[in-house]
Design a protein around this motif. Structure first.
Motif, short mmCIF file in Angstrom:
data_model
loop_
_atom_site.label_atom_id
_atom_site.label_comp_id
_atom_site.label_asym_id
_atom_site.label_seq_id
_atom_site.Cartn_x
_atom_site.Cartn_y
_atom_site.Cartn_z
N PRO B 60 0.85 -1.32 0.10
CA PRO B 60 0.08 0.09 -0.04
C PRO B 60 0.81 1.39 0.06
CG PRO B 60 0.11 -0.97 2.28
CD PRO B 60 0.97 -1.81 1.33
N ALA B 61 0.33 2.32 -0.59
CA ALA B 61 1.06 3.54 -0.65
C ALA B 61 1.14 4.16 0.49
CB ALA B 61 0.12 4.67 -1.67
N PHE B 62 0.33 3.97 1.77
CA PHE B 62 0.70 4.99 2.72
C PHE B 62 -0.32 3.95 3.98
CE2 PHE B 62 -2.96 6.78 0.76
CZ PHE B 62 -4.06 7.07 1.69
N ARG B 63 -0.17 4.26 5.18
CA ARG B 63 -0.89 3.68 6.43
C ARG B 63 -1.96 4.69 6.74
NH1 ARG B 63 2.75 2.64 11.29
NH2 ARG B 63 3.68 4.54 10.50
N VAL B 64 -2.91 4.18 7.41
CA VAL B 64 -4.04 4.84 7.67
C VAL B 64 -4.18 4.80 9.46
CG1 VAL B 64 -6.27 5.46 7.89
CG2 VAL B 64 -5.24 4.94 5.70
N LEU B 65 -3.74 5.85 10.05
CA LEU B 65 -3.67 5.59 11.49
C LEU B 65 -4.89 6.31 11.94
CD1 LEU B 65 0.12 6.19 12.41
CD2 LEU B 65 -1.00 3.94 11.90
N ARG B 66 -5.43 5.96 13.20
CA ARG B 66 -6.58 6.59 13.82
C ARG B 66 -6.52 6.76 15.37
NH1 ARG B 66 -7.71 2.68 10.29
NH2 ARG B 66 -9.58 2.76 8.79
N GLY B 67 -7.13 7.82 15.79
CA GLY B 67 -6.96 8.29 17.11
C GLY B 67 -5.90 8.53 17.80
N ALA B 68 -5.81 7.82 19.08
CA ALA B 68 -4.34 7.92 19.78
C ALA B 68 -3.06 7.65 18.92
CB ALA B 68 -4.40 7.29 21.11
N GLU B 69 -3.31 6.58 17.93
CA GLU B 69 -1.97 6.10 17.45
C GLU B 69 -1.52 6.97 16.49
OE1 GLU B 69 -3.29 2.45 15.63
OE2 GLU B 69 -4.53 3.35 14.28
N THR B 70 -2.20 8.12 15.99
CA THR B 70 -1.61 9.18 15.33
C THR B 70 -0.65 9.99 15.82
OG1 THR B 70 -3.36 10.79 15.87
CG2 THR B 70 -3.90 9.56 14.06
N ALA B 71 -0.49 10.06 17.38
CA ALA B 71 0.55 10.70 18.03
C ALA B 71 1.73 10.14 17.64
CB ALA B 71 0.18 10.82 19.73
N SER B 72 1.95 8.89 17.11
CA SER B 72 3.14 8.33 16.88
C SER B 72 4.17 9.17 15.69
CB SER B 72 3.14 6.89 16.67
OG SER B 72 2.45 6.61 15.62
N VAL B 73 3.36 9.70 14.77
CA VAL B 73 3.91 10.30 13.68
C VAL B 73 3.76 11.96 13.62
CG1 VAL B 73 3.95 10.31 11.22
CG2 VAL B 73 3.38 8.36 12.32
N GLU B 74 4.82 12.66 13.31
CA GLU B 74 4.94 14.04 13.27
C GLU B 74 4.31 14.29 11.87
OE1 GLU B 74 5.35 17.90 14.42
OE2 GLU B 74 5.67 16.06 15.80
N PRO B 75 3.15 15.14 11.80
CA PRO B 75 2.43 15.31 10.40
C PRO B 75 3.35 16.48 9.62
CG PRO B 75 1.25 16.37 12.15
CD PRO B 75 2.38 15.50 12.84
N LEU B 76 3.27 16.49 8.32
CA LEU B 76 4.04 17.70 7.79
C LEU B 76 2.80 18.60 7.47
CD1 LEU B 76 6.05 18.85 5.64
CD2 LEU B 76 4.87 17.65 3.99
N LEU B 77 1.59 18.03 7.14
CA LEU B 77 0.32 18.60 6.86
C LEU B 77 -0.57 18.67 7.95
CD1 LEU B 77 -0.04 18.86 3.11
CD2 LEU B 77 -0.24 20.74 4.36
#
Lengths: 370, 139
Positions: B60-77
């Motif tokens: 897959p081209a990307f992972r989809v994280l939801r809720g609290a698990e999103t905190a593990s990645v620093e977003p660009l946008l």
């Protein structure tokens, strides 16, 4: 037909390309571009601050000659000298009928998609057939372009293309901001923050209605010198702090009747609001990136009754206002000659943009035909 | 009224649709953004993050994280909006420039990198409409 064009391949990536240009379809006009001004809006697209699809032919402040017309075109014919109008309004929506064609959604939506109103772009890469988008329904940094019939305004005779091009954006925008949006009256005070192509025309328009004082604010001393030649009575060198205090000093501590921001930065937009007197008008003309918010004091609205507004394309009606400005120029009232200070070839767009950013030119002009 | 019952519904419904994009041709567009995209939702509250999976061209081209698990990645946008605005965006009913101007949508980060993808999203909107139609629930 094949045409040379300066193409924004991706953000910050410009290059000269040979493109296939469609013949004009019904209601469209083929224009040979003789001159095109380089505007900060073009740079906003290059930098991505004005996010539009790529690849794209930039340039929107253009003048040229009609070479061919599509079916049903009646307002111009081959050989006519024209200025491009990058906001060809539909003429029948609520805004057009209200006399506010600059708010018409049809060209706004097409511009966001980089196409003509019907959804197609006339430019293609010959090898792949890939569409190349068109900036603001114009695409003037090309030898030729195809635009809607409402996207050209016939010129009265006697205005050279390198001056007429400026009527298509910076002059129309600057004069309109003063005469239509702020409705500046004789002896009213004005401040102009940013004295690039639009800011200089704000000063020029303020001079023509006898506003006084006319305060120019810019971080570039060279631009301030030019501003004095076009109407500034006082100048404030920005970037050292104290700009607001200086404007207040020049207006007996009250602020100006009308302040104009012609840069597109939230800090200078707030400064324009803060430099406006109670009951005065602050007009935002500069284009900020679409996701940027502005912070101003909320209490100042009820307590000081200031008006904070903006204008797009000088709140103008190009078919009416461009010929009128051309007549003012012919009568010696409106200055165009000194606004366009340097000319470049089509392959020198990058150089022209840099000169504009450094403030070493008043207005750079691209001459696509060399 | 939000088309999503609650955060769980939003994460499952919209997140589930985003899962389908990870293996679609349009999913590869995330590599042109050059970083992760975080969507923050209100009414209901929720967070979904797209995290690109290199190399470009792989699935897959990307992972989809939801809720609290999103905190593990620093977003660009980051795009912040309410649930209804998000729903209407993916139906193709939102004029992005107007939504930004009305602050229905707030963007932080290099917006231009996302905006250049917009012309490529046209095929995605009908797929979201079909996804919504096939899903049980109020939307």
């Amino acid at each position: 037909m094949r045409v040379l064009a300066s193409v924004l391949r991706d953000y910050e990536d410009l290059g000269l390309e040979e493109l296939e240009l469609d013949d004009p379809g019904p209601g469209e006009v083929l224009v040979r571009i003789l001159a095109a001004g380089v505007c900060h809006s073009d740079y906003h697209v290059v930098s991505g601050d004005l996010p539009l699809p790529t690849p794209m032919v930039l340039g929107h402040e253009g003048a040229g000659v009609v070479e061919a017309v599509g079916g049903g075109v009646s307002r111009v014919r081959p050989g006519d000298a024209v200025v491009l109008n990058w906001l060809p309004s539909c003429g029948h929506c609520r805004y057009c009928l209200d006399g506010r064609p600059e708010l018409c959604r049809q060209p706004a939506v097409a511009a966001q998609h980089g196409t003509l109103p019907g959804g197609r772009t006339p430019f293609r890469r010959p090898s792949t057939g890939e569409p190349v988008y068109q900036f603001s329904l114009t695409g003037a940094f090309a030898e030729r372009t195809v635009v809607p019939e409402a996207g050209v305004v016939p010129l009265p005779p006697g205005v050279p293309a390198h001056e007429a091009a400026l009527l298509g954006c910076s002059v129309l925008t600057g004069t309109g901001a003063v005469w239509r949006t702020a409705r500046v009256q004789p002896a009213e005070s004005v401040a102009v923050l940013g004295t690039g192509g639009v800011g200089l025309n704000i000063l020029q328009a303020a001079r023509l209605v006898s506003a006084w004082p006319r305060i120019a604010v810019d971080a570039n001393p060279r631009r301030l010198e030019t501003a004095q030649g076009l109407g500034a009575t006082h100048t404030v060198l920005a970037g050292q702090g104290g700009e607001l205090d200086r404007i207040l000093e020049l207006t007996d501590g009250t602020g100006v009747d009308a302040a104009f921001e012609a840069i597109g930065r939230p800090e200078t937009m707030a400064l324009a609001f803060n430099a406006t007197r109670p009951g005065g008008r602050a007009v935002l003309v500069g284009v900020a990136p679409p996701h940027v918010d502005l912070r101003v004091n909320a209490f100042a609205f009820p307590s000081q009754a200031k008006t904070l507004t903006g204008c797009w394309y000088g709140q103008s009606w190009p078919a009416r206002d461009i010929p009128a400005l051309a007549r003012l120029h012919a009568a010696g009232v409106l200055t165009l000659e000194s606004l366009a200070s340097r000319r470049y070839r089509l392959d020198q767009l990058e150089e022209a943009l840099q000169a504009m950013l450094k403030g070493t030119v008043t207005r750079a002009l691209i001459l696509p035909s060399g | 009224m939000s088309p999503f019952r609650d955060s769980e519904d939003l994460h499952q419904s919209l997140g589930g649709f985003f899962d389908t994009l990870t293996t679609s041709p349009e999913g590869q567009l995330i590599h042109r953004v050059g970083g992760s995209i975080l969507f923050i939702f209100h009414h209901p509250e929720g967070r979904i993050l797209w995290s690109p999976l290199p190399p470009p061209g792989s699935w897959p081209a990307f992972r989809v994280l939801r809720g609290a698990e999103t905190a593990s990645v620093e977003p660009l946008l980051t795009f912040e909006q309410d649930g209804e605005t998000a729903h209407r965006f993916w139906l193709g009913e939102i004029d992005l420039a107007q939504a930004l101007a009305r602050q229905q949508l707030r963007a932080t980060g290099p917006l231009s990198r996302a905006m250049k993808l917009l012309p490529h999203l046209d095929p995605v909107y009908p797929r979201y409409a079909a996804w919504v139609a096939a899903r049980p629930g109020p939307a």
